[in-house]
Design an enzyme around this catalytic site. Structure first.
Site, PDB file in Angstrom:
ATOM      1  CG  HIS A  88      -1.788   1.191   1.339  1.00 15.54           C
ATOM      2  ND1 HIS A  88      -2.618   1.384   2.403  1.00 15.54           N
ATOM      3  CD2 HIS A  88      -1.999   2.236   0.511  1.00 15.54           C
ATOM      4  CE1 HIS A  88      -3.291   2.521   2.235  1.00 15.54           C
ATOM      5  NE2 HIS A  88      -2.916   3.044   1.091  1.00 15.54           N
ATOM      6  CB  ILE A  89       2.152   3.464  -2.570  1.00 12.35           C
ATOM      7  CG1 ILE A  89       3.138   2.331  -2.875  1.00 12.35           C
ATOM      8  CG2 ILE A  89       2.821   4.827  -2.667  1.00 12.35           C
ATOM      9  CD1 ILE A  89       3.642   2.327  -4.294  1.00 12.35           C
ATOM     10  CE  LYS A  91      -2.854  11.224   2.432  1.00 15.00           C
ATOM     11  NZ  LYS A  91      -4.146  11.224   3.044  1.00 15.00           N
ATOM     12  CB  THR A  96     -10.228   2.606  -3.111  1.00 17.72           C
ATOM     13  OG1 THR A  96     -10.597   3.766  -2.370  1.00 17.72           O
ATOM     14  CG2 THR A  96     -11.360   2.199  -4.024  1.00 17.72           C
ATOM     15  CE  LYS A 119      -7.151 -10.819  10.271  1.00 15.54           C
ATOM     16  NZ  LYS A 119      -6.382 -11.132  11.437  1.00 15.54           N
ATOM     17  NE  ARG A 135      -5.787  -0.704   5.643  1.00 21.89           N
ATOM     18  CZ  ARG A 135      -5.851   0.589   5.477  1.00 21.89           C
ATOM     19  NH1 ARG A 135      -4.756   1.296   5.452  1.00 21.89           N
ATOM     20  NH2 ARG A 135      -6.986   1.191   5.336  1.00 21.89           N
ATOM     21  CG  HIS A 145       0.800   3.453   6.629  1.00 19.36           C
ATOM     22  ND1 HIS A 145      -0.165   3.246   5.681  1.00 19.36           N
ATOM     23  CD2 HIS A 145       0.229   4.219   7.577  1.00 19.36           C
ATOM     24  CE1 HIS A 145      -1.269   3.864   6.041  1.00 19.36           C
ATOM     25  NE2 HIS A 145      -1.059   4.455   7.185  1.00 19.36           N
TER      26      HIS A 145
END
EC number: 2.8.2.-
Length: 171
Positions: A88-89, A91, A96, A119, A135, A145
């Site tokens: 997950h990068i 912004k 989504t 979850k 996640r 993160h």
């Protein structure tokens, strides 16, 4: 008579300002599809980087991937040992997309998401092991993160800790 013409003019100005404000809410950007009259012509959508006055483009897209890299097909064996690790990068729409991975992908055995829980359970068909490391499926197993370096070090240890040594796949 003059008072009436001032009221009509004021009403027209107010109507114009109202229309401009509504248009800004409906179409806030400069690339509004409602205002582009050239969208009906095929030449308008040919090259998005070409300037209207035909001057050389100031922005030239450069990709680090060849067309073959972008179009390659990767077979994913959900019944085997294949694992999708979602990085997950922030912004970039990652939340989504992460939700999409666990809720909307059509699989033989889709992820089970219970109402009120963030979850989901993403098990392989007939097994009690996960095919997705994100996640939304494993929680924050590698920290909040986690970046590429943290995931590279963390994922094998988290996934392999749940298997017997002889059943661990070679990576």
């Amino acid at each position: 008579m003059e008072d009436r013409s001032h009221k009509v003019l004021l009403a027209l100005v107010m109507l114009f300002l109202f229309a401009v404000i509504v248009l800004q809410y409906v179409c806030p950007g400069t690339e509004c599809q409602l205002l582009r009259l050239r969208t009906l012509s095929p030449a308008a959508s040919a090259d998005p980087y070409r300037a209207e006055d035909e001057t050389p483009a100031r922005f030239v897209p450069r990709f680090n991937f060849s067309a073959g890299d972008l179009l390659r097909r990767v077979d994913f064996n959900i019944k085997g040992d294949d694992l999708i690790v979602f990085l997950h990068i922030q912004k970039t729409g990652g939340t989504t997309f992460g939700r999409h991975l666990v809720r909307n992908i059509q699989l033989e055995q889709p992820c089970e998401c219970r109402a009120g829980q963030k979850k989901c359970t993403c098990h392989r068909p007939g097994k009690r092991e996960t095919w997705l490391f994100s996640r939304f499926s494993t929680g924050w197993s590698c920290g909040l993160h986690a970046d590429w370096t943290e995931l590279t070090n963390c994922v094998p240890s988290v996934v392999d800790s749940k298997k017997e040594v002889r059943l661990r796949p070679s990576r």
